[in-house]
Scaffold this active site. Structure first.
Site, mmCIF file in Angstrom:
data_model
loop_
_atom_site.group_PDB
_atom_site.id
_atom_site.type_symbol
_atom_site.label_atom_id
_atom_site.label_comp_id
_atom_site.label_asym_id
_atom_site.label_seq_id
_atom_site.Cartn_x
_atom_site.Cartn_y
_atom_site.Cartn_z
ATOM 1 N N TYR A 155 40.501 28.722 1.457
ATOM 2 C CA TYR A 155 39.691 29.491 0.483
ATOM 3 C C TYR A 155 40.544 30.600 -0.144
ATOM 4 C CZ TYR A 155 35.845 32.335 -1.377
ATOM 5 O OH TYR A 155 35.013 33.047 -2.201
ATOM 6 N N LYS A 174 41.589 31.127 -4.087
ATOM 7 C CA LYS A 174 41.182 32.300 -4.870
ATOM 8 C C LYS A 174 42.406 33.082 -5.363
ATOM 9 C CE LYS A 174 36.719 31.591 -4.763
ATOM 10 N NZ LYS A 174 35.990 31.206 -5.979
ATOM 11 N N SER A 228 24.495 30.921 0.077
ATOM 12 C CA SER A 228 25.542 30.236 0.845
ATOM 13 C C SER A 228 26.094 31.131 1.947
ATOM 14 C CB SER A 228 26.666 29.736 -0.058
ATOM 15 O OG SER A 228 27.422 30.801 -0.548
HETATM 16 P P1 NAD Z 1 26.488 29.899 -3.649
HETATM 17 O O1 NAD Z 1 27.654 29.399 -2.859
HETATM 18 O O2 NAD Z 1 25.278 30.357 -2.917
HETATM 19 O O3 NAD Z 1 26.068 28.803 -4.708
HETATM 20 C C1 NAD Z 1 27.040 28.010 -5.307
HETATM 21 C C2 NAD Z 1 26.412 27.194 -6.423
HETATM 22 O O4 NAD Z 1 27.424 26.318 -6.889
HETATM 23 C C3 NAD Z 1 25.226 26.344 -5.975
HETATM 24 O O5 NAD Z 1 24.136 26.530 -6.870
HETATM 25 C C4 NAD Z 1 25.775 24.928 -6.060
HETATM 26 O O6 NAD Z 1 24.799 23.969 -6.392
HETATM 27 C C5 NAD Z 1 26.831 25.065 -7.136
HETATM 28 N N1 NAD Z 1 27.849 24.021 -7.062
HETATM 29 C C6 NAD Z 1 28.411 23.489 -5.962
HETATM 30 N N2 NAD Z 1 29.260 22.514 -6.298
HETATM 31 C C7 NAD Z 1 29.242 22.416 -7.651
HETATM 32 C C8 NAD Z 1 29.901 21.583 -8.591
HETATM 33 N N3 NAD Z 1 30.749 20.629 -8.204
HETATM 34 N N4 NAD Z 1 29.639 21.770 -9.910
HETATM 35 C C9 NAD Z 1 28.772 22.724 -10.309
HETATM 36 N N5 NAD Z 1 28.104 23.546 -9.464
HETATM 37 C C10 NAD Z 1 28.347 23.385 -8.151
HETATM 38 O O7 NAD Z 1 26.966 31.048 -4.635
HETATM 39 P P2 NAD Z 1 27.770 32.376 -4.381
HETATM 40 O O8 NAD Z 1 27.874 32.709 -2.917
HETATM 41 O O9 NAD Z 1 27.180 33.334 -5.307
HETATM 42 O O10 NAD Z 1 29.249 32.000 -4.848
HETATM 43 C C11 NAD Z 1 29.545 31.827 -6.219
HETATM 44 C C12 NAD Z 1 31.022 32.052 -6.421
HETATM 45 O O11 NAD Z 1 31.362 33.371 -5.988
HETATM 46 C C13 NAD Z 1 31.935 31.105 -5.658
HETATM 47 O O12 NAD Z 1 33.059 30.786 -6.451
HETATM 48 C C14 NAD Z 1 32.352 31.930 -4.455
HETATM 49 O O13 NAD Z 1 33.589 31.513 -3.916
HETATM 50 C C15 NAD Z 1 32.453 33.300 -5.093
HETATM 51 N N6 NAD Z 1 32.399 34.410 -4.144
HETATM 52 C C16 NAD Z 1 31.315 34.521 -3.322
HETATM 53 C C17 NAD Z 1 31.292 35.568 -2.403
HETATM 54 C C18 NAD Z 1 30.143 35.728 -1.438
HETATM 55 O O14 NAD Z 1 30.278 36.503 -0.469
HETATM 56 N N7 NAD Z 1 29.016 35.074 -1.645
HETATM 57 C C19 NAD Z 1 32.363 36.471 -2.328
HETATM 58 C C20 NAD Z 1 33.433 36.329 -3.217
HETATM 59 C C21 NAD Z 1 33.441 35.281 -4.111
#
Ligand code: NAD
Length: 245
Positions: free
Chosen positions: A147, A151, A184
């Site tokens: 991961y 990133k 998630s």
């Molecule tokens: P999440 O993981 O809860 O939801 C992810 C969404 O992506 C879901 O709606 C899923 O259906 C969709 N998805 C999965 N595979 C897909 C594909 N192939 N095509 C299109 N959509 C797809 O969302 P989150 O936790 O808000 O994370 C969103 C982004 O933010 C990610 O890139 C994650 O790495 C990043 N991020 C999250 C956090 C955290 O703590 N939650 C921290 C830093 C970065």
């Protein structure tokens, strides 16, 4: 007057978490929002807020080409889709490595390759915001081997695209959150042998003693999507409650 009046914002992963909050925040600021996700059922909830929705799998070139053919104008592209593989180097098999890079990085290459020509052609430039993380080149986080690598790649990719298209009036930035309370994250905690202990450990590493909300990340994305950030490009924006300081 909204801060995004007249802008068309296209985003991935809009069904839940940060993508959903960004869709709602951009719509509230006057943008026409086109939200996409693989989970079309959940995504459809946004229609009640006046948001246009499309099923889109960002790992599929065919899906991206078909979707792009329906988009007449695009001002902002927010590449949000991403996936956390939870594990150390020794836990990470090649399939998980490849899948993580495909969804977290190559999807952005695919989306930018499709939409940058459109942004150039329309003559008004464009604005790309890519989702990275502080678990990247900024900070090593436990169990985030592939991961963190993906990133970090997002940061390098964003800077490279920013420098190549700055003369085309296209800006590219990325956002680097710490831990954000999203569905998630809750799933990852619930998958641990002791979810309550895992929750306490995750919170304990937050200097502010709490997670970010998805709405807090959306505020930063709205700023980057707006003309308030017109002189900002090629940068990574850390929003982590001081986790990396
Ligand atoms: P999440 O993981 O809860 O939801 C992810 C969404 O992506 C879901 O709606 C899923 O259906 C969709 N998805 C999965 N595979 C897909 C594909 N192939 N095509 C299109 N959509 C797809 O969302 P989150 O936790 O808000 O994370 C969103 C982004 O933010 C990610 O890139 C994650 O790495 C990043 N991020 C999250 C956090 C955290 O703590 N939650 C921290 C830093 C970065």
């Amino acid at each position: 007057m909204g801060r995004l009046d007249g802008k068309v914002v296209v985003l991935s992963a809009g069904a839940q978490g940060i993508g959903r909050s960004v869709a709602l925040a951009c719509a509230k600021e006057g943008a026409k929002v086109i939200a996409t996700d693989v989970n079309i059922e959940k995504l459809k909830e946004l229609e009640a807020e006046g948001i246009e929705v499309h099923r889109l799998d960002v790992t599929s070139n065919a899906d991206i080409e078909a979707f792009s053919a329906k988009i007449e104008k695009i001002d902002v592209l927010f590449n949000c889709a991403g996936y956390v593989f939870d594990g150390t180097l020794l836990d990470t098999d090649e399939k998980s490595w490849d899948f993580s890079f495909d969804l977290n990085v190559k999807s952005m290459y695919r989306m930018c390759k499709q939409f940058i020509p459109k942004m150039i052609e329309q003559g008004t430039g464009g604005n790309i915001i890519n989702m990275s993380s502080v678990a990247s080149s900024i900070k090593g986080a436990p169990n985030r081997c592939v991961y963190g690598a993906t990133k970090a790649a997002v940061i390098g990719f964003s800077k490279a695209v920013a420098v190549d298209y700055v003369k085309n009036n296209i800006r590219v930035n990325c956002v680097c959150p710490g831990t954000v309370d999203t569905p998630s994250l809750q799933d990852r905690l619930n998958a641990r042998p002791d979810p309550k202990k895992a929750y306490e450990e995750f919170v304990a590493r937050q200097k502010m003693g709490r997670f970010a909300s998805a709405e807090e990340i959306a505020h930063l994305v709205v700023y980057l999507a707006s003309d308030e950030s017109a002189y900002v490009t090629g940068q990574e924006f850390i929003i982590d409650g001081g986790w990396s300081m």
